[in-house]
Design a protein around this motif. Structure first.
Motif, PDB file in Angstrom:
ATOM      1  N   GLU A 128       0.978  -1.057  -0.091  1.00 21.49           N
ATOM      2  CA  GLU A 128      -0.153   0.091  -0.092  1.00 21.49           C
ATOM      3  C   GLU A 128       1.154   1.420   0.289  1.00 21.49           C
ATOM      4  O   GLU A 128       0.099   1.884  -0.465  1.00 21.49           O
ATOM      5  CB  GLU A 128      -0.672   0.416   1.540  1.00 21.49           C
ATOM      6  CG  GLU A 128      -2.243   1.230   1.026  1.00 21.49           C
ATOM      7  CD  GLU A 128      -3.409   0.644   0.208  1.00 21.49           C
ATOM      8  OE1 GLU A 128      -3.586  -0.883   0.724  1.00 21.49           O
ATOM      9  OE2 GLU A 128      -4.476   1.146   0.412  1.00 21.49           O
ATOM     10  N   ARG A 170      -7.836   1.673  -6.433  1.00 23.86           N
ATOM     11  CA  ARG A 170      -7.594   0.771  -7.001  1.00 23.86           C
ATOM     12  C   ARG A 170      -8.868  -0.103  -8.594  1.00 23.86           C
ATOM     13  O   ARG A 170      -9.463  -0.299  -8.272  1.00 23.86           O
ATOM     14  CB  ARG A 170      -7.469  -0.646  -6.270  1.00 23.86           C
ATOM     15  CG  ARG A 170      -6.513  -0.454  -5.109  1.00 23.86           C
ATOM     16  CD  ARG A 170      -6.766  -1.474  -4.273  1.00 23.86           C
ATOM     17  NE  ARG A 170      -7.053  -2.483  -4.220  1.00 23.86           N
ATOM     18  CZ  ARG A 170      -5.993  -3.508  -3.578  1.00 23.86           C
ATOM     19  NH1 ARG A 170      -4.957  -2.774  -3.479  1.00 23.86           N
ATOM     20  NH2 ARG A 170      -5.874  -5.178  -4.121  1.00 23.86           N
ATOM     21  N   ASP A 195       0.290  -8.020  -3.217  1.00 27.18           N
ATOM     22  CA  ASP A 195      -1.080  -7.926  -1.966  1.00 27.18           C
ATOM     23  C   ASP A 195      -1.579  -9.252  -2.299  1.00 27.18           C
ATOM     24  O   ASP A 195      -2.289  -9.782  -1.027  1.00 27.18           O
ATOM     25  CB  ASP A 195      -1.256  -6.695  -1.733  1.00 27.18           C
ATOM     26  CG  ASP A 195      -2.161  -6.192  -3.523  1.00 27.18           C
ATOM     27  OD1 ASP A 195      -1.650  -6.733  -4.368  1.00 27.18           O
ATOM     28  OD2 ASP A 195      -2.706  -5.472  -3.535  1.00 27.18           O
ATOM     29  N   ARG A 268      -9.283  -5.135  -1.695  1.00 28.83           N
ATOM     30  CA  ARG A 268      -8.033  -5.453  -0.544  1.00 28.83           C
ATOM     31  C   ARG A 268      -8.006  -6.511   0.041  1.00 28.83           C
ATOM     32  O   ARG A 268      -9.130  -6.705   0.218  1.00 28.83           O
ATOM     33  CB  ARG A 268      -7.825  -3.907   0.356  1.00 28.83           C
ATOM     34  CG  ARG A 268      -7.438  -2.992  -0.011  1.00 28.83           C
ATOM     35  CD  ARG A 268      -7.422  -2.252   0.723  1.00 28.83           C
ATOM     36  NE  ARG A 268      -6.624  -1.069   0.020  1.00 28.83           N
ATOM     37  CZ  ARG A 268      -6.984   0.275  -0.047  1.00 28.83           C
ATOM     38  NH1 ARG A 268      -8.516   0.202  -0.572  1.00 28.83           N
ATOM     39  NH2 ARG A 268      -6.592   1.378  -0.710  1.00 28.83           N
TER      40      ARG A 268
END
Ligand SMILES: C[S@@+](CC[C@H](N)C(=O)[O-])C[C@H]1O[C@@H](n2cnc3c(N)ncnc32)[C@H](O)[C@@H]1O
Length: 274
Positions: A128, A170, A195, A268
């Protein structure tokens, strides 16, 4: 953010990022072409170009088909690699020693920042902050492309993050294959951006996405779509019917791209409880 302490290998290969170049030329043409106001000076920045600047030079050639005066800057944490690339400089192409924050420190605005095959060497919890630093020099509407490919560039998965008023959104998770290994959705699992890699686990949003894609692809095969390219296309169309944000654009599906642009942004991963 400082790069990992040990010197990394910097492995790259010619044509490795060609599929991304083609996608950007087709789908981000206005971004590459803009010349108004600060956009005239806004560069394409290739961060971490590796031991040879091949991919930077290939992209420069592709993007300059659309914008012949596009400034292109390769940035490398390894001083020797940056110095060796200097022999490829010209009036519009430069190579610099630096890290994710180089452009902001140098006062260089960017329209497009690419960091491919870089964050695999970083910790997932640093992603991030790395995105934020990489995206800082982008003009509003500019794009950060960050992700991974296999060694020859036949399999690619990349985040596309757009600079908006609230920071980086995103926007898209982009998948591409040239089918050299046939096709199944889980082919992409090992090439997910840092990620999401190793997070294809029950309860994770990326797991739910792969489960839906695998079910759609399996149904397509059960209906006779055996050939990998056809199974990919038919599976993507079935997936799009149930999964918001999966593109059905023919240009993409015919060429092995699946673009997932979920309405709330690419989810996420769940924060790890340590
Ligand atoms: C595996 S190579 C990737 C080369 C090329 N981008 C590609 O996709 O083929 C990774 C490169 O990123 C560089 N790198 C790692 N962290 C960096 C940072 N924070 N800033 C600039 N370069 C970095 C490394 O020195 C290495 O040369």
């Amino acid at each position: 953010m400082t790069p990992p302490e040990r010197r990394t290998r910097g492995r790259t290969s010619r044509s490795r990022l060609r599929a991304l170049d083609a996608y950007l030329c087709q789908c981000e043409r206005p971004l590459l072409e803009r010349q108004d106001g600060p956009w005239r000076e806004a560069a394409f920045l290739d961060v971490g170009f590796g031991e040879h600047p091949w991919t930077t030079l290939e992209s420069a050639e592709a993007f300059r088909e659309l914008n012949p005066s596009l400034p292109v800057i390769g940035v490398e944490a390894d001083a020797g690699r940056a110095a060796a690339a200097a022999s490829h400089e010209d009036a519009l192409t430069r190579f610099r020693h630096g890290g994710f924050g180089w452009a902001v420190a140098a006062g260089q605005p960017a329209r497009l920042v690419r960091a491919m095959n870089i964050l695999r060497q970083y910790r997932p919890e640093d992603v991030e902050a790395a995105h934020a630093e990489l995206g800082q020099a982008l003009l509003p509407g500019g794009l950060l492309v960050e992700g991974s490919t296999d060694a020859r560039g036949g399999i690619t998965v990349a985040h596309l993050l757009r600079r908006g008023p609230e920071g980086l959104a995103r926007e898209v998770l982009l998948f591409h294959t040239d089918f050299h290994q046939g096709f199944a959705p889980l082919l992409f699992r090992d090439w997910l951006p840092r990620d999401l890699r190793r997070r294809v686990l029950p309860e994770e949003p990326i797991h739910a996405f792969f489960a839906a894609w695998t079910a759609a692809w399996t149904q397509a095969r059960e209906h006779g779509a055996w050939e990998p390219r056809i199974a990919f296309r038919e599976g993507a169309l079935r997936l799009a019917a149930s999964c918001p944000g999966v593109s059905t654009e023919e240009w993409l599906l015919e060429r092995g791209y699946l673009r997932w642009q979920p309405p709330g942004g690419v989810p996420r991963p769940t924060p790890l409880l340590i």
